[in-house]
Design a protein around this motif. Structure first.
Motif, PDB file in Angstrom:
ATOM      1  N   LEU A  92       0.829  -1.209   0.000  1.00 60.15           N
ATOM      2  CA  LEU A  92       0.000   0.000   0.000  1.00 60.15           C
ATOM      3  C   LEU A  92       0.861   1.256   0.000  1.00 60.15           C
ATOM      4  CD1 LEU A  92      -2.799  -1.058   2.527  1.00 60.15           C
ATOM      5  CD2 LEU A  92      -3.040  -0.750   0.062  1.00 60.15           C
ATOM      6  N   LEU A  93       1.945   1.239   0.785  1.00 56.64           N
ATOM      7  CA  LEU A  93       2.825   2.402   0.833  1.00 56.64           C
ATOM      8  C   LEU A  93       3.500   2.631  -0.514  1.00 56.64           C
ATOM      9  CD1 LEU A  93       4.482   2.007   4.352  1.00 56.64           C
ATOM     10  CD2 LEU A  93       2.821   3.736   3.633  1.00 56.64           C
ATOM     11  N   PHE A  94       3.914   1.554  -1.162  1.00 58.97           N
ATOM     12  CA  PHE A  94       4.531   1.691  -2.481  1.00 58.97           C
ATOM     13  C   PHE A  94       3.527   2.253  -3.485  1.00 58.97           C
ATOM     14  CE2 PHE A  94       5.924  -0.209  -6.592  1.00 58.97           C
ATOM     15  CZ  PHE A  94       7.135   0.469  -6.689  1.00 58.97           C
ATOM     16  N   PHE A  95       2.292   1.760  -3.434  1.00 63.40           N
ATOM     17  CA  PHE A  95       1.231   2.257  -4.303  1.00 63.40           C
ATOM     18  C   PHE A  95       1.042   3.760  -4.100  1.00 63.40           C
ATOM     19  CE2 PHE A  95      -3.221   3.314  -5.025  1.00 63.40           C
ATOM     20  CZ  PHE A  95      -3.472   2.764  -6.273  1.00 63.40           C
ATOM     21  N   LEU A  96       0.919   4.186  -2.844  1.00 65.44           N
ATOM     22  CA  LEU A  96       0.697   5.604  -2.548  1.00 65.44           C
ATOM     23  C   LEU A  96       1.913   6.444  -2.931  1.00 65.44           C
ATOM     24  CD1 LEU A  96      -1.077   5.305   0.922  1.00 65.44           C
ATOM     25  CD2 LEU A  96      -2.125   5.812  -1.299  1.00 65.44           C
ATOM     26  N   ALA A  97       3.120   5.893  -2.734  1.00 65.48           N
ATOM     27  CA  ALA A  97       4.332   6.644  -3.078  1.00 65.48           C
ATOM     28  C   ALA A  97       4.419   6.887  -4.580  1.00 65.48           C
ATOM     29  CB  ALA A  97       5.568   5.879  -2.593  1.00 65.48           C
ATOM     30  N   VAL A  98       4.071   5.880  -5.370  1.00 64.52           N
ATOM     31  CA  VAL A  98       4.102   6.032  -6.830  1.00 64.52           C
ATOM     32  C   VAL A  98       3.071   7.062  -7.271  1.00 64.52           C
ATOM     33  CG1 VAL A  98       3.632   4.862  -9.011  1.00 64.52           C
ATOM     34  CG2 VAL A  98       5.035   3.744  -7.279  1.00 64.52           C
ATOM     35  N   MET A  99       1.855   6.984  -6.688  1.00 61.24           N
ATOM     36  CA  MET A  99       0.825   7.955  -7.039  1.00 61.24           C
ATOM     37  C   MET A  99       1.261   9.377  -6.682  1.00 61.24           C
ATOM     38  SD  MET A  99      -1.563   6.088  -8.394  1.00 61.24           S
ATOM     39  CE  MET A  99      -0.241   5.000  -8.935  1.00 61.24           C
ATOM     40  N   ALA A 100       1.880   9.531  -5.499  1.00 65.22           N
ATOM     41  CA  ALA A 100       2.332  10.854  -5.076  1.00 65.22           C
ATOM     42  C   ALA A 100       3.440  11.377  -5.990  1.00 65.22           C
ATOM     43  CB  ALA A 100       2.826  10.782  -3.631  1.00 65.22           C
ATOM     44  N   PHE A 101       4.350  10.491  -6.398  1.00 68.95           N
ATOM     45  CA  PHE A 101       5.444  10.905  -7.290  1.00 68.95           C
ATOM     46  C   PHE A 101       4.898  11.447  -8.602  1.00 68.95           C
ATOM     47  CE2 PHE A 101       8.256   9.801 -10.829  1.00 68.95           C
ATOM     48  CZ  PHE A 101       9.399  10.503 -10.472  1.00 68.95           C
ATOM     49  N   PHE A 102       3.961  10.709  -9.200  1.00 70.80           N
ATOM     50  CA  PHE A 102       3.395  11.170 -10.467  1.00 70.80           C
ATOM     51  C   PHE A 102       2.558  12.437 -10.274  1.00 70.80           C
ATOM     52  CE2 PHE A 102       3.683   6.568 -12.013  1.00 70.80           C
ATOM     53  CZ  PHE A 102       4.820   6.825 -12.767  1.00 70.80           C
ATOM     54  N   ALA A 103       1.868  12.548  -9.155  1.00 73.48           N
ATOM     55  CA  ALA A 103       1.046  13.730  -8.907  1.00 73.48           C
ATOM     56  C   ALA A 103       1.897  14.988  -8.794  1.00 73.48           C
ATOM     57  CB  ALA A 103       0.227  13.538  -7.626  1.00 73.48           C
ATOM     58  N   VAL A 104       3.077  14.844  -8.193  1.00 69.90           N
ATOM     59  CA  VAL A 104       3.960  15.998  -8.021  1.00 69.90           C
ATOM     60  C   VAL A 104       4.649  16.360  -9.336  1.00 69.90           C
ATOM     61  CG1 VAL A 104       6.085  16.788  -6.905  1.00 69.90           C
ATOM     62  CG2 VAL A 104       4.334  15.604  -5.565  1.00 69.90           C
ATOM     63  N   ASN A 105       5.105  15.358 -10.070  1.00 72.17           N
ATOM     64  CA  ASN A 105       5.905  15.609 -11.275  1.00 72.17           C
ATOM     65  C   ASN A 105       5.075  15.751 -12.543  1.00 72.17           C
ATOM     66  OD1 ASN A 105       8.965  15.225 -10.478  1.00 72.17           O
ATOM     67  ND2 ASN A 105       7.810  13.655  -9.367  1.00 72.17           N
TER      68      ASN A 105
ATOM     69  N   SER B 128      -1.112  17.057 -14.253  1.00 72.04           N
ATOM     70  CA  SER B 128      -2.376  16.594 -14.837  1.00 72.04           C
ATOM     71  C   SER B 128      -2.703  15.148 -14.470  1.00 72.04           C
ATOM     72  CB  SER B 128      -2.330  16.728 -16.361  1.00 72.04           C
ATOM     73  OG  SER B 128      -1.291  15.918 -16.904  1.00 72.04           O
ATOM     74  N   PHE B 129      -1.808  14.499 -13.715  1.00 73.60           N
ATOM     75  CA  PHE B 129      -1.987  13.069 -13.417  1.00 73.60           C
ATOM     76  C   PHE B 129      -3.276  12.815 -12.654  1.00 73.60           C
ATOM     77  CE2 PHE B 129      -1.212   9.386 -10.613  1.00 73.60           C
ATOM     78  CZ  PHE B 129      -1.009   8.411 -11.574  1.00 73.60           C
ATOM     79  N   LEU B 130      -3.607  13.655 -11.689  1.00 70.27           N
ATOM     80  CA  LEU B 130      -4.786  13.448 -10.851  1.00 70.27           C
ATOM     81  C   LEU B 130      -6.020  14.191 -11.345  1.00 70.27           C
ATOM     82  CD1 LEU B 130      -3.287  13.508  -7.217  1.00 70.27           C
ATOM     83  CD2 LEU B 130      -3.920  11.542  -8.630  1.00 70.27           C
ATOM     84  N   SER B 131      -5.965  14.717 -12.544  1.00 69.38           N
ATOM     85  CA  SER B 131      -7.146  15.384 -13.092  1.00 69.38           C
ATOM     86  C   SER B 131      -8.240  14.354 -13.353  1.00 69.38           C
ATOM     87  CB  SER B 131      -6.799  16.110 -14.395  1.00 69.38           C
ATOM     88  OG  SER B 131      -6.437  15.168 -15.397  1.00 69.38           O
ATOM     89  N   PRO B 132      -9.517  14.728 -13.204  1.00 70.59           N
ATOM     90  CA  PRO B 132     -10.614  13.766 -13.435  1.00 70.59           C
ATOM     91  C   PRO B 132     -10.535  13.094 -14.799  1.00 70.59           C
ATOM     92  CG  PRO B 132     -11.448  15.762 -12.406  1.00 70.59           C
ATOM     93  CD  PRO B 132     -10.019  16.039 -12.758  1.00 70.59           C
ATOM     94  N   ALA B 133     -10.168  13.865 -15.825  1.00 70.70           N
ATOM     95  CA  ALA B 133     -10.093  13.289 -17.172  1.00 70.70           C
ATOM     96  C   ALA B 133      -9.007  12.212 -17.240  1.00 70.70           C
ATOM     97  CB  ALA B 133      -9.818  14.383 -18.192  1.00 70.70           C
TER      98      ALA B 133
ATOM     99  N   GLY C  64       1.622   7.383 -16.110  1.00 70.81           N
ATOM    100  CA  GLY C  64       2.561   8.338 -15.537  1.00 70.81           C
ATOM    101  C   GLY C  64       3.843   8.430 -16.332  1.00 70.81           C
ATOM    102  N   PHE C  65       4.346   7.296 -16.787  1.00 70.65           N
ATOM    103  CA  PHE C  65       5.547   7.316 -17.612  1.00 70.65           C
ATOM    104  C   PHE C  65       5.301   8.067 -18.921  1.00 70.65           C
ATOM    105  CE2 PHE C  65       7.689   3.268 -15.732  1.00 70.65           C
ATOM    106  CZ  PHE C  65       8.034   4.014 -14.613  1.00 70.65           C
ATOM    107  N   GLN C  66       4.114   7.884 -19.475  1.00 65.02           N
ATOM    108  CA  GLN C  66       3.793   8.604 -20.704  1.00 65.02           C
ATOM    109  C   GLN C  66       3.762  10.116 -20.471  1.00 65.02           C
ATOM    110  OE1 GLN C  66       0.076   6.743 -21.718  1.00 65.02           O
ATOM    111  NE2 GLN C  66       1.047   5.137 -22.954  1.00 65.02           N
ATOM    112  N   LEU C  67       3.182  10.528 -19.342  1.00 64.16           N
ATOM    113  CA  LEU C  67       3.123  11.960 -19.032  1.00 64.16           C
ATOM    114  C   LEU C  67       4.512  12.541 -18.796  1.00 64.16           C
ATOM    115  CD1 LEU C  67       0.028  12.099 -16.627  1.00 64.16           C
ATOM    116  CD2 LEU C  67       0.131  12.820 -19.029  1.00 64.16           C
ATOM    117  N   LEU C  68       5.415  11.727 -18.262  1.00 61.34           N
ATOM    118  CA  LEU C  68       6.780  12.186 -17.989  1.00 61.34           C
ATOM    119  C   LEU C  68       7.723  11.931 -19.164  1.00 61.34           C
ATOM    120  CD1 LEU C  68       7.190  10.982 -14.278  1.00 61.34           C
ATOM    121  CD2 LEU C  68       6.646  13.279 -15.114  1.00 61.34           C
ATOM    122  N   HIS C  69       7.170  11.401 -20.263  1.00 66.59           N
ATOM    123  CA  HIS C  69       7.953  11.116 -21.474  1.00 66.59           C
ATOM    124  C   HIS C  69       9.080  10.121 -21.194  1.00 66.59           C
ATOM    125  CE1 HIS C  69       5.763  14.385 -23.330  1.00 66.59           C
ATOM    126  NE2 HIS C  69       6.151  15.198 -22.368  1.00 66.59           N
ATOM    127  N   VAL C  70       8.765   9.129 -20.367  1.00 70.75           N
ATOM    128  CA  VAL C  70       9.690   8.037 -20.069  1.00 70.75           C
ATOM    129  C   VAL C  70       9.193   6.789 -20.787  1.00 70.75           C
ATOM    130  CG1 VAL C  70      10.677   6.580 -18.248  1.00 70.75           C
ATOM    131  CG2 VAL C  70      10.260   9.021 -17.827  1.00 70.75           C
TER     132      VAL C  70
END
Length: 352
Positions: free
Chosen positions: A47-60, A63-68, A317-323
């Motif tokens: 669960l912590l790893f899941f939340l950490a990954v979500m937080a990383f993408f949300a910060v970097n 648009s990651f957490l946008s409803p769309a 998330g990787f797509q949004l970060l161009h990775v």
């Protein structure tokens, strides 16, 4: 929970037949305490790893957490999630031992063949109802073949379903002639429409299917018996449960879900494309990663849903970060090894 009930029954039965000395009971109690702590640690880590990954993408990626984008992640996860549900059902009734237990490696092949059948019939002018019925029928047929091979012929599920996957892959090439077949219909248009909360219909279909399966598995006698068959087979036989029937039913349900995933894939991609075999690793990863999100490291459809969304979020998330999204395959492999190692170690400790 169903599996907890059966564990209590099995423990009570064993204690009545083989009474343990006081010291042995004390050691068993200490072992159960350690196992429980290990289970909680693995689950908390997941669960912590899941939340950490979500937080990383949300910060970097703002648009990651946008409803769309959340709706896009759910729709992108629909095919993987549905296939993961199918494998989860097989794991529940067959046990999580990847060699001798339940496994269905044919799901990726079922997906490709069902999607090809849907697209070919769509091109031929058949109605959506006929196309869907044919795709689901193909899935059921594959599930029936797997059930007969595993239950009647007693072939190891790993080998039986691997053979079925190769047959499906070959038939897919025959049907499509190794080309991309486009598809367009009112059903495809409807599945791509946005629904409530900006979540596409495909995303709502995934959530609704998860809810239905969760109710069946956790709130009905059918689910209790299914968990009993996978977790305490001898106790289930002693209780009069038709073990082979439940195992066969799980393969039929898995095949049906594979056929449904083919329809969803054709809708999402607007046709049938090759490369369905590439879904094998993500499907296995989804089902086994789902263990981390269950209270006792057991297969559950809710855990599988979270795992599918997690892998979908990684790709997004990787797509949004161009990775390069090729990194996702490596991460999936590492996570599978970690989860299988943790669950196998806990299973060995419980068996001693």
């Amino acid at each position: 929970m169903p599996h907890e009930t059966l564990e209590a029954i099995a423990a009570a039965t064993s204690a009545s037949i083989h009474p343990e000395p006081h010291e042995a009971r004390a050691r068993a109690g200490w072992r159960d305490l350690v196992d429980g702590a290990g289970t909680r640690l693995v689950r908390a880590g997941g669960l912590l790893f899941f939340l950490a990954v979500m937080a990383f993408f949300a910060v970097n990626a703002p648009s990651f957490l946008s409803p769309a984008n959340i709706g896009l992640i759910l729709s992108q996860s629909a095919v993987l999630g549905i296939l993961g549900f199918g494998l989860t059902l097989v794991l529940i009734t067959g046990g999580s031992d990847v060699i001798a237990g339940g496994i269905d490696l044919s799901l990726a092949g079922t997906l490709g063949l069902s999607a090809a059948i849907f697209a070919v019939l769509n091109q031929a002018g058949y109605s959506d109802l006929a196309c869907v019925a044919a795709s689901l029928g193909v899935g059921l047929l594959v599930g029936l073949v797997n059930a007969l091979a595993v239950v009647w012929l007693r072939i190891l599920p790993l080998l039986a379903t691997l053979a079925a996957m190769n047959v499906c892959a070959g038939l897919e090439l025959v049907v499509t002639e190794n080309t991309t077949i486009p598809a367009a219909s009112p059903l495809i248009d409807w599945l791509g429409l946005p629904g409530p909360l900006d979540i596409p219909v495909l995303g709502w279909l995934l959530l609704a299917l998860c809810a239905v399966l969760a109710v069946l598995l956790h709130l009905t006698p059918l689910g209790l018996r299914a968990y009993a068959v996978g977790g305490h087979r001898e106790a289930a036989k002693a209780a009069g449960i038709a073990v082979n029937s439940y195992v066969a039913l799980s393969y039929l349900a898995s095949g049906l879900l594979g056929g449904l995933a083919g329809v969803v894939s054709a809708a999402f991609l607007n046709g049938a494309t090759g490369g369905s075999g590439d879904m094998l690793l993500p499907v296995v990863a989804t089902a086994f990663l789902g263990f981390m999100f269950s209270r006792r490291l057991l297969p559950t459809v809710a855990g599988t849903l979270l795992a599918a969304v997690f892998l979908g979020a990684l790709t997004n998330g990787f797509q949004l970060l161009h990775v390069s999204t090729y990194w996702v395959n490596g991460i999936e492999g590492v996570l599978i090894l970690a989860v299988v190692a943790a669950t196998a170690n806990l299973a060995r400790r419980r068996a001693t």
